[in-house]
Design an enzyme around this catalytic site. Structure first.
Site, short mmCIF file in Angstrom:
data_model
loop_
_atom_site.label_atom_id
_atom_site.label_comp_id
_atom_site.label_asym_id
_atom_site.label_seq_id
_atom_site.Cartn_x
_atom_site.Cartn_y
_atom_site.Cartn_z
N CYS B 196 2.52 15.91 6.48
CA CYS B 196 2.09 17.25 6.87
C CYS B 196 0.78 17.28 7.62
O CYS B 196 0.34 18.34 8.04
CB CYS B 196 2.04 18.15 5.64
SG CYS B 196 3.69 18.36 4.95
N HIS B 336 -5.59 24.78 5.92
CA HIS B 336 -4.22 24.30 5.69
C HIS B 336 -3.45 25.43 5.00
O HIS B 336 -2.32 25.72 5.37
CB HIS B 336 -4.26 23.04 4.83
CG HIS B 336 -2.91 22.44 4.60
ND1 HIS B 336 -2.16 21.92 5.61
CD2 HIS B 336 -2.18 22.29 3.47
CE1 HIS B 336 -1.01 21.47 5.12
NE2 HIS B 336 -0.99 21.69 3.83
N GLU B 347 -8.55 23.11 -1.20
CA GLU B 347 -9.31 23.16 0.05
C GLU B 347 -10.45 24.16 -0.03
O GLU B 347 -11.47 23.98 0.65
CB GLU B 347 -8.42 23.37 1.27
CG GLU B 347 -7.73 24.68 1.39
CD GLU B 347 -6.95 24.72 2.70
OE1 GLU B 347 -7.41 24.18 3.71
OE2 GLU B 347 -5.86 25.30 2.69
N LYS B 368 -0.10 30.05 8.18
CA LYS B 368 1.16 29.76 7.47
C LYS B 368 1.66 31.00 6.75
O LYS B 368 2.83 31.10 6.40
CB LYS B 368 0.96 28.62 6.48
CG LYS B 368 0.72 27.26 7.14
CD LYS B 368 0.68 26.13 6.13
CE LYS B 368 0.34 24.80 6.77
NZ LYS B 368 -1.06 24.66 7.16
N HIS B 373 5.30 26.93 6.87
CA HIS B 373 4.75 25.57 6.93
C HIS B 373 5.79 24.66 7.57
O HIS B 373 6.76 24.28 6.93
CB HIS B 373 4.41 25.12 5.51
CG HIS B 373 3.73 23.77 5.45
ND1 HIS B 373 3.43 23.03 6.56
CD2 HIS B 373 3.31 23.05 4.37
CE1 HIS B 373 2.85 21.89 6.18
NE2 HIS B 373 2.76 21.88 4.87
N PHE B 432 1.42 15.27 1.87
CA PHE B 432 2.02 14.27 0.99
C PHE B 432 1.63 12.87 1.50
O PHE B 432 1.63 12.61 2.70
CB PHE B 432 3.55 14.38 1.01
CG PHE B 432 4.07 15.54 0.20
CD1 PHE B 432 3.21 16.52 -0.29
CD2 PHE B 432 5.42 15.65 -0.07
CE1 PHE B 432 3.70 17.58 -1.02
CE2 PHE B 432 5.92 16.73 -0.80
CZ PHE B 432 5.07 17.68 -1.28
#
Lengths: 83, 455, 413
Positions: B196, B336, B347, B368, B373, B432
């Protein structure tokens, strides 16, 4: 199957999530937390999924969060089987 | 096609350190600017539709239509309204390419046209391509698997049904090949697949190629088309995606107390990166300059994040050092902001750690919330949004943010876009595998022109 | 800026090698088999390949996934990552690295993958379509994707630097070595790099067959004959190599013994083939870029490790690119991958490892099986037996499916 035993749980643990190098699943592990045993959240989710499929029961998301140890998982499953 | 406002923006004096003058020009002096953008995103194809959507705060998340999602835990996604033929792909291109490649090629054509870059400016051997993708051609792989296995019945799949493009589906590098062909590139070409963060890492990789002089210009970006049964099922299994199937348009809720996972998306954004002086000399429009890029890994867990955001903070600090910027220089953080419980907390902590008190005063938002996403693609789509934020002096909002989460206590620009000066933007990604990436963009500022060339 | 102008202490050197190859697990086992011309090609055993038009491959037969990878890690990773984790561990041991002793943010992992966790993915997708979505396991989300190997190596050794993953098919193993070198010029002091691939499951094999470039021959000794008049495609394999790359200064400071230096690199891309026109390739330019960067002239190069696709038209194109730089029969050329099959991202990483071993021992490993070289290929092919002689500079070539070209020059330390 009417009851779900710690040995059943051991089989599921070893079968779908592997065995940590420092752990002997035949030890008295019932009350040891999954985290201490070396099983992370993914491993617990995998075990829950296999239990659901093998026993045909449904385990909701928050119940998975409460399965902190093998014995806790066994107790939860048996409550569901009895219900 | 250039669909956003291209009028020169009033140059404001930025708070950045003045460029060190007098030193002999070396490779380190090469600066990298964004001169073209193409976007294929949910809610509208093309840069204009994308920018309109995310500044209006509209959401493009909906019930999945790409396949019958009955029986899946999460049955919602942000899908592109994409008709490959109507968007300029030929019948052979459509047959040959997986959806991820199709989206990428459409965005590439828009980006190159937008930049006005031609082979007279940068010859093919000096043009590079760096494309990010997390899951490559999964959609094509799954469709062909179904045929070869006859519906999942055969482990020993039937070779007689193998289509000529099947190998091209198995190797994700095919996407970079298609985009290199679309752009006529014969320089360094690569597909970056850091899950990602791939869309940030691919732009960072292209940035480095231009900065070090390996390429004169790079077509950099990312694409992913993961809305297929196997990918939806794998996120179902780890309960990472939102199960808010009854309210798809409100399902992606970054930083909201009631967030319950991310909403899968798809799409592509492609940027044209050029060496700054050469771009200025040819009279190219400049959206923004890339001034910092750094990545770190948490080496903690493939999917889990520590609450303290330690490694993301380190990536931000490293990017700030590179850009020679201070926390108070940052005007906007494109988060993110996936909408999972752990990410948004992670974050938020990273911003506080890296930026200190400034974290509480700088607007932070997650697009997002509106376009979902799209895994490896989203990082590039977010860089496109950041470049447009600088161009237009507008900060896109975080949609669906109604209820404050005490653990997420920054200014997340809820619901409504904000007009404000935007000179320096930080964009971050987390994925990930433990990847944490930070990139800094800045408004292109006056400096000495000439001297360097596309050599 | 060339490595020379930066000074010796900044040269990127390889200090550790780990190999998982069809003809040998472990660097020593692989290297002695390779010098002896011992092939690892054979009938596919991982599944019943009887009904497939391709039945020969290079499998890492000595490898036991459960023996070589810890149980908890093995369940959440594909065979391709198992091979990668094993090779990375060998490489770190070989380099004498204890990752716990080094600054966490200065260690990075950059690996190449061509096709990810294909076998794991086939098992999970089969569960999805034969049983239902809830049967897809949690590890599909982290085992199948191309970043799995890098992520798991990073976690296993606490390497928190700028990690990465590149997919450029067979060129990947060289492209990641170049990226490792780039990171060493920045803040990293140690990079684990290289690659593996393993797509010898039914779906993976069928996908590979779709290019029409795999050899249909059943005789492992006659199946993969690059540059031979009898060439008929290539044999696929599994495995690869991992390498530890450091700056020379840090390597010397801890008394490490480098295998060699990454001295030059070039990457180019082929234009799109136009039907009815002669295809145009840019491999030649990748070679030139690598030599120029290293400030090495063609006559200084002691051996070229060829990409050696085994497809006549592509063999000829490669031979022409080599001859254009070195002259006809101008440099010894070899393809030890005739003993492993093409390992894709793992293949070029393994070729790079092999080139470094050739430098260390002053011997060029052979290309096996080739009897009658294709007359148009004007190459000095090292055939049948290893060739002795000092090897100080070795050029490794790789071409990735779809147009990727990479050339990497390694030199004696």
């Amino acid at each position: 199957m009417t009851t779900f035993t710690l040995d059943d749980m051991r089989r599921i643990m070893g079968g779908c999530a592997g065995v940590p190098e420092t752990v002997d699943l035949t030890d008295d592990i019932g009350e040891v937390s999954f985290v201490e045993l070396g099983y992370d959240s993914l491993a617990v989710l995998e075990m829950a999924a296999r239990i659901q499929q093998q026993l045909g029961i449904r385990i909701p998301d928050d119940a998975v969060d409460e399965m902190k140890s093998p014995q806790a998982a066994v107790d939860y499953v048996n409550r569901r089987l009895a219900a | 096609m250039n669909v956003v406002d291209t009028r020169p923006t009033t140059r404001r004096r930025t708070r950045r350190r003045a460029a060190a003058g007098g030193s002999p020009r070396t490779r380190d002096d090469r600066r990298v600017v964004i001169t073209g953008i193409g976007v294929a995103a949910p809610g509208g194809m093309g840069v204009k539709a994308f920018w309109d959507l995310i500044t209006a705060g509209r959401t493009a998340t909906r019930a999945i239509t790409l396949f019958d999602a009955t029986g899946f835990r999460s049955r919602i996604a942000a899908e592109c309204d994409f008709d490959p033929g109507a968007h300029g792909l030929s019948p052979q291109e459509i047959r040959r390419m997986d959806r991820a490649a199709q989206l990428g090629v459409v965005a590439t054509r828009e980006a190159i046209a937008d930049s006005g870059l031609t082979t007279a400016d940068v010859p093919p051997e000096r043009l590079g391509v760096t494309i990010g993708s997390a899951v490559g051609c999964t959609m094509g792989l799954e469709e062909e698997y179904l045929v070869l296995s006859d519906g999942g019945r055969k482990w020993l799949v039937d070779p007689a049904y193998g289509v000529p493009q099947l190998y091209g589906y198995m190797v994700p590098s095919t996407i970079a090949t298609e985009i290199a062909w679309a752009g006529g590139a014969e320089g360094p070409v690569a597909l970056i697949s850091t899950g990602c963060t791939a869309g940030l890492d691919s732009v960072g990789y292209g940035y480095q190629l231009v900065k070090e002089g390996t390429a004169g210009a790079v077509v950099a970006g990312a694409t992913d088309a993961p809305i297929s049964p196997i990918t939806v099922a794998c996120f179902d299994a780890i309960k990472a995606t939102s199960p808010s199937n009854d309210a798809p348009e409100h399902a992606s809720r970054p930083f909201d107390l009631n967030r319950n996972g991310f909403v899968l998306g798809e799409g592509s954004a492609i940027l044209v990166l050029e060496e700054r002086n050469a771009a200025l000399r040819r009279g190219a429009q400049v959206y923004a300059e890339i001034v910092g890029f750094a990545s770190r890994s948490n080496a903690y867990h493939m999917t889990g994040l520590k609450p303290d955001g330690r490694e993301m903070a380190e990536a931000i600090r490293a990017a700030m050092r590179q850009a020679r910027l201070r926390p108070e220089d940052v005007d906007y953080i494109n988060a993110h902001g996936s909408g999972t419980r752990q990410n948004d907390r992670h974050e938020t902590a990273a911003f506080k750690s890296a930026l200190g008190e400034r974290a509480y005063r700088v607007p932070v938002s997650s697009i997002k919330s509106m376009i979902g996403h799209s895994l490896g693609a989203i990082g590039s789509i977010e860089v496109a949004a950041c470049a447009l934020a600088i161009r237009n002096n507008v900060v896109p909002p975080t949609a669906n943010l109604h209820t404050a989460d005490p653990e997420c206590d920054l200014d997340y620009v809820p619901l409504t876009a904000r007009e404000q000066p935007v000179d320096v933007v930080l964009s971050v990604g987390s994925g990930f595998g433990g990847f944490q990436t930070a990139m800094l963009l800045a408004r292109e500022r006056d400096g000495t022109r000439g001297g360097d060339d596309h050599d | 800026m060339t490595e020379r102008t930066r000074g010796r202490s900044h040269r990127p050197v390889v200090t550790g090698i780990g190999v998982a190859a069809p003809n040998g697990l472990g660097t020593q086992s692989y290297w002695s088999a390779t010098l002896d011309g011992k092939s690892g090609l054979g009938r596919i055993t991982r599944f019943d390949s009887e009904r497939y038009p391709v039945r020969v491959a290079g499998e890492v037969s000595e490898f036991d996934d459960t023996e070589h990878v810890p149980s908890r890690l093995a369940v959440q990773t594909d065979h391709w990552s198992h091979l990668g984790l094993t090779a990375a561990d060998m490489a770190l041991r070989d380099a004498g690295i204890d990752a716990g002793d080094l600054p966490e943010y200065e260690m990075a992992v950059v690996t190449a993958s061509s096709s990810g966790g294909t076998e794991f993915g086939q098992r999970e997708i089969e569960k999805l379509w034969s049983q239902g979505p809830e049967y897809v396991g949690v590890y599909q989300s982290i085992a199948w994707f191309y970043a799995a190997t890098t992520g798991q190596i990073s976690i296993r050794y606490g390497m928190r630097g700028p990690c990465g993953v590149l997919c450029t098919e067979q060129a990947g193993g060289l492209d990641v070595a170049a990226q490792a070198r780039r990171l060493l010029r920045q803040e990293a002091t140690l990079v684990v790099t290289g690659g593996t691939d393993a797509s010898l499951c039914p779906y993976g094999l069928v996908a590979q067959i779709s290019t029409g470039m795999l050899s249909p021959r059943d005789d492992p000794e006659r199946a993969y004959l690059p540059f031979d008049a009898d060439a008929c495609g290539y044999v696929p394999g599994e495995g690869g190599a991992m390498l530890v790359v450091e700056n020379e200064a840090t390597a010397r400071a801890r008394d490490a013994r480098p295998y060699g230096v990454i001295a030059g690199y070039g990457a180019t891309f082929d234009p799109r083939p136009v039907p009815g026109e002669e295809p145009r390739y840019n491999l030649h330019r990748a070679i030139t870029l690598a030599l120029e960067e290293a400030e090495v002239t063609p006559d200084q190069v002691d051996v070229v490790f060829a990409d050696a696709l085994g497809v006549p038209e592509r063999d000829l194109a490669e031979a022409q690119a080599i001859s254009a730089v070195f002259g006809p029969h101008g440099v010894p050329v070899t393809a030890p991958k005739t003993m492993t099959g093409r390992l894709y991202a793992g293949g070029s990483a393994l070729d790079m490892a092999t080139a470094l071993l050739a430098i260390r021992d002053g011997v060029i490993p052979p290309t096996v099986g080739v009897r009658a070289a294709a007359p148009a290929c004007e190459l000095d092919l090292v055939r049948s037996a290893a060739r002795d002689g000092p090897v100080r500079k070795a050029l490794v070539l790789a071409r990735g499916h779809g147009g990727f070209n990479a050339a990497l020059l390694v030199t004696a330390p």
